[in-house]
Design a protein around this motif. Structure first.
Motif, mmCIF file in Angstrom:
data_model
loop_
_atom_site.group_PDB
_atom_site.id
_atom_site.type_symbol
_atom_site.label_atom_id
_atom_site.label_comp_id
_atom_site.label_asym_id
_atom_site.label_seq_id
_atom_site.Cartn_x
_atom_site.Cartn_y
_atom_site.Cartn_z
ATOM 1 N N VAL A 206 39.420 42.168 38.364
ATOM 2 C CA VAL A 206 38.287 41.666 39.138
ATOM 3 C C VAL A 206 37.265 41.026 38.206
ATOM 4 O O VAL A 206 36.747 39.936 38.482
ATOM 5 N N LEU A 207 36.972 41.675 37.096
ATOM 6 C CA LEU A 207 36.012 41.122 36.136
ATOM 7 C C LEU A 207 36.519 39.795 35.565
ATOM 8 O O LEU A 207 35.756 38.832 35.443
ATOM 9 N N ALA A 208 37.805 39.713 35.252
ATOM 10 C CA ALA A 208 38.369 38.469 34.715
ATOM 11 C C ALA A 208 38.278 37.342 35.748
ATOM 12 O O ALA A 208 37.887 36.215 35.409
ATOM 13 N N VAL A 209 38.596 37.645 36.996
ATOM 14 C CA VAL A 209 38.511 36.626 38.055
ATOM 15 C C VAL A 209 37.057 36.221 38.266
ATOM 16 O O VAL A 209 36.744 35.032 38.404
ATOM 17 N N LEU A 210 36.147 37.182 38.272
ATOM 18 C CA LEU A 210 34.732 36.902 38.424
ATOM 19 C C LEU A 210 34.240 35.969 37.325
ATOM 20 O O LEU A 210 33.556 34.975 37.599
ATOM 21 N N GLY B 191 32.095 25.612 47.659
ATOM 22 C CA GLY B 191 32.722 26.109 46.423
ATOM 23 C C GLY B 191 32.239 27.484 46.025
ATOM 24 O O GLY B 191 33.044 28.361 45.672
ATOM 25 N N VAL B 192 30.936 27.709 46.065
ATOM 26 C CA VAL B 192 30.408 29.009 45.633
ATOM 27 C C VAL B 192 30.773 30.107 46.638
ATOM 28 O O VAL B 192 31.062 31.241 46.239
ATOM 29 N N LEU B 193 30.803 29.770 47.919
ATOM 30 C CA LEU B 193 31.231 30.768 48.909
ATOM 31 C C LEU B 193 32.718 31.083 48.754
ATOM 32 O O LEU B 193 33.122 32.247 48.888
ATOM 33 N N ALA B 194 33.522 30.074 48.453
ATOM 34 C CA ALA B 194 34.951 30.313 48.214
ATOM 35 C C ALA B 194 35.144 31.169 46.972
ATOM 36 O O ALA B 194 35.982 32.083 46.957
ATOM 37 N N ALA B 195 34.369 30.897 45.916
ATOM 38 C CA ALA B 195 34.473 31.687 44.689
ATOM 39 C C ALA B 195 34.103 33.150 44.948
ATOM 40 O O ALA B 195 34.800 34.067 44.497
ATOM 41 N N ALA B 196 33.031 33.371 45.700
ATOM 42 C CA ALA B 196 32.629 34.746 46.028
ATOM 43 C C ALA B 196 33.680 35.426 46.895
ATOM 44 O O ALA B 196 33.968 36.616 46.713
ATOM 45 N N THR B 197 34.283 34.679 47.801
ATOM 46 C CA THR B 197 35.331 35.234 48.658
ATOM 47 C C THR B 197 36.551 35.632 47.838
ATOM 48 O O THR B 197 37.145 36.693 48.070
ATOM 49 N N VAL B 198 36.917 34.799 46.873
ATOM 50 C CA VAL B 198 38.062 35.117 45.999
ATOM 51 C C VAL B 198 37.791 36.404 45.233
ATOM 52 O O VAL B 198 38.639 37.300 45.175
ATOM 53 N N VAL B 199 36.592 36.516 44.670
ATOM 54 C CA VAL B 199 36.251 37.728 43.898
ATOM 55 C C VAL B 199 36.274 38.958 44.808
ATOM 56 O O VAL B 199 36.843 39.992 44.456
ATOM 57 N N GLY B 200 35.671 38.847 45.982
ATOM 58 C CA GLY B 200 35.660 39.981 46.914
ATOM 59 C C GLY B 200 37.054 40.361 47.378
ATOM 60 O O GLY B 200 37.381 41.546 47.490
ATOM 61 N N THR B 201 37.906 39.366 47.605
ATOM 62 C CA THR B 201 39.278 39.636 48.051
ATOM 63 C C THR B 201 40.090 40.300 46.950
ATOM 64 O O THR B 201 40.812 41.278 47.203
ATOM 65 N N ASP C 115 45.373 50.724 38.188
ATOM 66 C CA ASP C 115 44.363 51.228 37.257
ATOM 67 C C ASP C 115 43.607 50.088 36.582
ATOM 68 O O ASP C 115 42.492 50.281 36.118
ATOM 69 N N ASP C 116 44.224 48.906 36.504
ATOM 70 C CA ASP C 116 43.583 47.758 35.839
ATOM 71 C C ASP C 116 42.804 46.892 36.817
ATOM 72 O O ASP C 116 42.355 45.818 36.462
ATOM 73 N N ALA C 117 42.659 47.309 38.054
ATOM 74 C CA ALA C 117 42.038 46.464 39.079
ATOM 75 C C ALA C 117 40.622 46.037 38.676
ATOM 76 O O ALA C 117 40.236 44.893 38.897
#
Length: 146
Positions: free
Chosen positions: A80-84, A56-66, A74-76
């Motif tokens: 990213v912060l919201a997904v994180l 789960g934590v590796l998937a979460a980190a992968t989602v944030v990195g992707t 401009d809002d990227a």
């Protein structure tokens, strides 16, 4: 053995206690096998729990990195912060005791994705840790209500 039973998920601890309670009824020549079976039970049940968290934590980190890598608008940064924050909070709900580790791994995902780039991106660990602890706190609050 009692220390090992603490590794079991709460809904499996009674089975561990039963294994220990029945130990005196097991013939002496079979006790070593009984204890080995009990240890295997604890390891297998704990591995499912730990393995699920790691995935789960590796998937979460992968989602944030992707999300960070594919964002071009401009809002990227805000996305990213919201997904994180969202995935850190969800992982905090899933594993409140490991909120610090969740925040560390998920928060560092953007910095690792930009390795060799801006080292200030590792500052995202702080909001990820806060979000994970908030998720864990929400789970505890909901558990006390029911």
């Amino acid at each position: 053995m009692r220390l090992l039973f603490r590794l079991l998920p709460p809904n499996r601890r009674e089975l561990g206690e039963a294994l220990l309670a029945e130990l005196s009824a097991v013939p002496a020549d079979r006790r070593a096998a009984w204890i080995a079976g009990g240890v295997w039970f604890v390891i297998s049940q704990s591995w499912l729990r730990v393995g699920g968290y790691v995935i789960g934590v590796l998937a979460a980190a992968t989602v944030v990195g992707t999300v960070d890598r594919i964002g071009t608008s401009d809002d990227a940064g805000q996305v990213v912060l919201a997904v994180l924050l969202l995935v850190a909070a969800l992982m905090g709900v899933a594993a409140p005791r490991l909120a610090w580790l969740t925040g560390l791994v998920v928060g560092a995902a953007v910095g690792v994705a930009h390795l060799g780039g801006d080292p200030l991106l590792f500052v995202l660990v702080a909001p990820a840790v806060v979000a994970a602890y908030l998720g864990g706190g929400a789970r505890r609050l909901l558990a006390h209500r029911h």
